[in-house]
Design a protein around this motif. Structure first.
Motif, mmCIF file in Angstrom:
data_model
loop_
_atom_site.group_PDB
_atom_site.id
_atom_site.type_symbol
_atom_site.label_atom_id
_atom_site.label_comp_id
_atom_site.label_asym_id
_atom_site.label_seq_id
_atom_site.Cartn_x
_atom_site.Cartn_y
_atom_site.Cartn_z
ATOM 1 N N LEU A 229 31.953 45.573 35.252
ATOM 2 C CA LEU A 229 31.092 44.888 34.273
ATOM 3 C C LEU A 229 31.501 43.423 34.129
ATOM 4 O O LEU A 229 31.511 42.874 33.032
ATOM 5 C CB LEU A 229 31.134 45.617 32.909
ATOM 6 C CG LEU A 229 30.787 47.105 32.948
ATOM 7 C CD1 LEU A 229 30.814 47.700 31.542
ATOM 8 C CD2 LEU A 229 29.424 47.348 33.593
ATOM 9 N N ASP A 230 31.823 42.800 35.257
ATOM 10 C CA ASP A 230 32.272 41.404 35.296
ATOM 11 C C ASP A 230 31.517 40.721 36.431
ATOM 12 O O ASP A 230 31.936 40.768 37.594
ATOM 13 C CB ASP A 230 33.786 41.366 35.524
ATOM 14 C CG ASP A 230 34.374 39.956 35.507
ATOM 15 O OD1 ASP A 230 33.619 38.988 35.734
ATOM 16 O OD2 ASP A 230 35.593 39.825 35.290
ATOM 17 N N ALA A 231 30.397 40.088 36.100
ATOM 18 C CA ALA A 231 29.515 39.536 37.120
ATOM 19 C C ALA A 231 30.200 38.459 37.955
ATOM 20 O O ALA A 231 30.062 38.427 39.178
ATOM 21 C CB ALA A 231 28.247 38.979 36.474
ATOM 22 N N GLN A 232 30.934 37.557 37.310
ATOM 23 C CA GLN A 232 31.547 36.467 38.064
ATOM 24 C C GLN A 232 32.606 36.984 39.023
ATOM 25 O O GLN A 232 32.726 36.483 40.143
ATOM 26 C CB GLN A 232 32.152 35.431 37.114
ATOM 27 C CG GLN A 232 32.588 34.149 37.825
ATOM 28 C CD GLN A 232 31.456 33.496 38.603
ATOM 29 O OE1 GLN A 232 30.381 33.231 38.053
ATOM 30 N NE2 GLN A 232 31.672 33.242 39.888
ATOM 31 N N ARG A 233 33.366 37.989 38.611
ATOM 32 C CA ARG A 233 34.369 38.545 39.523
ATOM 33 C C ARG A 233 33.691 39.165 40.736
ATOM 34 O O ARG A 233 34.159 39.016 41.865
ATOM 35 C CB ARG A 233 35.242 39.573 38.807
ATOM 36 C CG ARG A 233 36.365 40.134 39.683
ATOM 37 C CD ARG A 233 37.340 40.961 38.861
ATOM 38 N NE ARG A 233 37.965 40.156 37.821
ATOM 39 C CZ ARG A 233 39.037 39.383 38.007
ATOM 40 N NH1 ARG A 233 39.599 39.309 39.205
ATOM 41 N NH2 ARG A 233 39.542 38.698 37.007
ATOM 42 N N GLU A 234 32.588 39.866 40.511
ATOM 43 C CA GLU A 234 31.870 40.448 41.645
ATOM 44 C C GLU A 234 31.381 39.355 42.593
ATOM 45 O O GLU A 234 31.502 39.481 43.813
ATOM 46 C CB GLU A 234 30.692 41.289 41.170
ATOM 47 C CG GLU A 234 29.887 41.881 42.326
ATOM 48 C CD GLU A 234 28.782 42.808 41.875
ATOM 49 O OE1 GLU A 234 27.676 42.725 42.438
ATOM 50 O OE2 GLU A 234 29.025 43.625 40.967
ATOM 51 N N ILE A 235 30.842 38.294 42.047
ATOM 52 C CA ILE A 235 30.359 37.198 42.894
ATOM 53 C C ILE A 235 31.509 36.587 43.688
ATOM 54 O O ILE A 235 31.392 36.325 44.894
ATOM 55 C CB ILE A 235 29.658 36.130 42.029
ATOM 56 C CG1 ILE A 235 28.344 36.695 41.460
ATOM 57 C CG2 ILE A 235 29.387 34.864 42.851
ATOM 58 C CD1 ILE A 235 27.720 35.824 40.390
ATOM 59 N N ASP A 236 32.631 36.371 43.033
ATOM 60 C CA ASP A 236 33.795 35.790 43.709
ATOM 61 C C ASP A 236 34.275 36.683 44.846
ATOM 62 O O ASP A 236 34.583 36.204 45.944
ATOM 63 C CB ASP A 236 34.930 35.549 42.712
ATOM 64 C CG ASP A 236 34.604 34.467 41.693
ATOM 65 O OD1 ASP A 236 33.666 33.678 41.938
ATOM 66 O OD2 ASP A 236 35.278 34.423 40.642
#
Length: 384
Positions: A229-236
């Motif tokens: 549930l961490d969008a930026q971590r997934e993108i990174d």
């Protein structure tokens, strides 16, 4: 007009809609994204009870999978949405793998199945026990002809002394996997027993170990699913994956933006919320297939409020709302879950789920959904 209970104990009036959305027709294969729904199981209401072996209604459970395939979605089988580790034991999971895999072959549906270590009912004493449990389940999935999803292991989390144990166990499994697998990182909000997975409670450190596993065996990793549930971590992480390794979003809070993507890439999907949202999700991806990302967001964006409600803390009980919506939508004849998990959410929570789903036109028969939510309200002492 219907009166629904609020969290403060009061009732509020809601006017149910009278027609479903126009975007609910079944269709063929989705082209621009690979989309899996992590599917729930339908319990046998005459045999399901807490602390009893899983009693599954096989006909209704497989019928729901045919519903998902009819909309062009793949089925992610025996994942946490299917109450894996929360009512569905390994014996039931193995049977479901065999039955669903056979059904997928019969209808030409995409399927991938979860591989874990949940047959270990006592704490594992050695890493060899954890590896053997994984290997047993991997063999069942591969023998069924389905793709494997390597799930996070409670036994490994309890036993591992540090990152090196994760690198050793996952490296061993990936080397022997017959076909590329999906690696699943399930966060502690979904399962508190997985706190500190990959050898650290620091997510930055854990992410580096996760990426090391993938980098060491890129030919054996079809993709990854991150449920943090961490969008930026997934993108990174997505931007750091080796070529050919897919990212399947498991973010039930931010899925429209992650699936739509940006100029540096996008995520495919493997989501529990796409169990109740299957018709709308499929319709949205078909719009995306035409290159219309704004139309995709316009259709899928309004579903996020419902998803965030269902997956609200304690997140691991989101399955209760998923099964409620399946009952209200007419996919099953009752609101009973394995292990009595239908009691895991409050009546106001369930009523709000009904309202949010009805507002977006999710129910194919709104009158049936209204009738059933009235039954549930009456059962809990709410008079109309």
């Amino acid at each position: 007009m219907i009166h629904l209970p609020a969290a403060d104990g009061t009732l509020y009036a809601y006017e149910p809609r009278t027609s479903p959305t126009a975007h609910a027709a079944a269709g063929g294969e989705l082209r621009s994204r690979i989309v899996y729904s992590a599917a729930h199981v339908v319990a046998d209401p005459f045999r399901s009870a807490p602390d009893e072996p899983a009693a599954v209604d096989w006909d209704a459970t497989l019928a729901f999978r045919r519903h998902l395939w009819s909309h062009g979605l793949g089925v992610a089988e025996v994942m946490d949405t299917a109450q894996r580790g929360m009512g569905l034991d390994w014996a039931g999971a193995a049977e479901l793998i065999r039955r669903s895999s056979a059904e997928a072959k019969a209808v030409g549906g995409r399927i991938a199945c979860g591989v874990g270590t949940d047959q270990l009912t006592a704490p594992a004493a050695t890493l060899d026990e954890v590896r053997a449990a994984y290997e047993e389940q991997l063999a069942v999935v591969e023998d069924s002809g389905s793709q494997a999803i390597l799930m996070a292991s409670r036994a490994l989390a309890a036993l591992a002394k540090g990152p090196e144990d994760y690198l050793e166990v996952y490296g061993h499994l990936l080397r022997q996997a017959a076909e590329p697998v999906v690696l699943h990182w399930l966060g502690p909000m979904f399962d508190p027993a997985l706190t500190g997975y990959w050898g650290s409670e620091d997510l930055d450190e854990a992410t580096e170990i996760f990426l090391q596993v993938i980098a060491a065996h890129p030919d054996k990793v079809d993709g990854i699913k991150m449920s943090l549930l961490d969008a930026q971590r997934e993108i990174d992480v997505r931007r750091r994956l080796p070529g050919g390794v897919r990212c399947y979003t498991g973010d039930d809070f931010n899925y429209p933006e992650l699936i739509a993507g940006d100029d540096q890439g996008f995520s495919h999907a493997l989501l529990g919320i796409f169990d109740p949202l299957a018709p709308l999700a499929a319709a949205a991806v078909r719009i995306l297939d035409t290159g219309d990302s704004e139309g995709f967001r316009a259709l899928l964006g309004p579903t996020v409020e419902l998803s965030r409600h269902l997956f609200g803390a304690p997140t691991r009980y989101y399955k209760t709302g998923v099964v409620l919506l399946a009952w209200l939508a007419g996919h099953q004849s009752h609101f009973t879950m394995l292990g009595g998990l239908q009691s895991a959410r409050s009546l106001p929570h369930l009523a709000r789920a009904y309202e949010l789903a009805d507002r977006i036109g999710l129910f194919p028969d709104p009158a049936l959904a209204e009738s059933r939510i009235r039954q549930l309200l009456t059962l809990h002492g709410v008079s109309h």
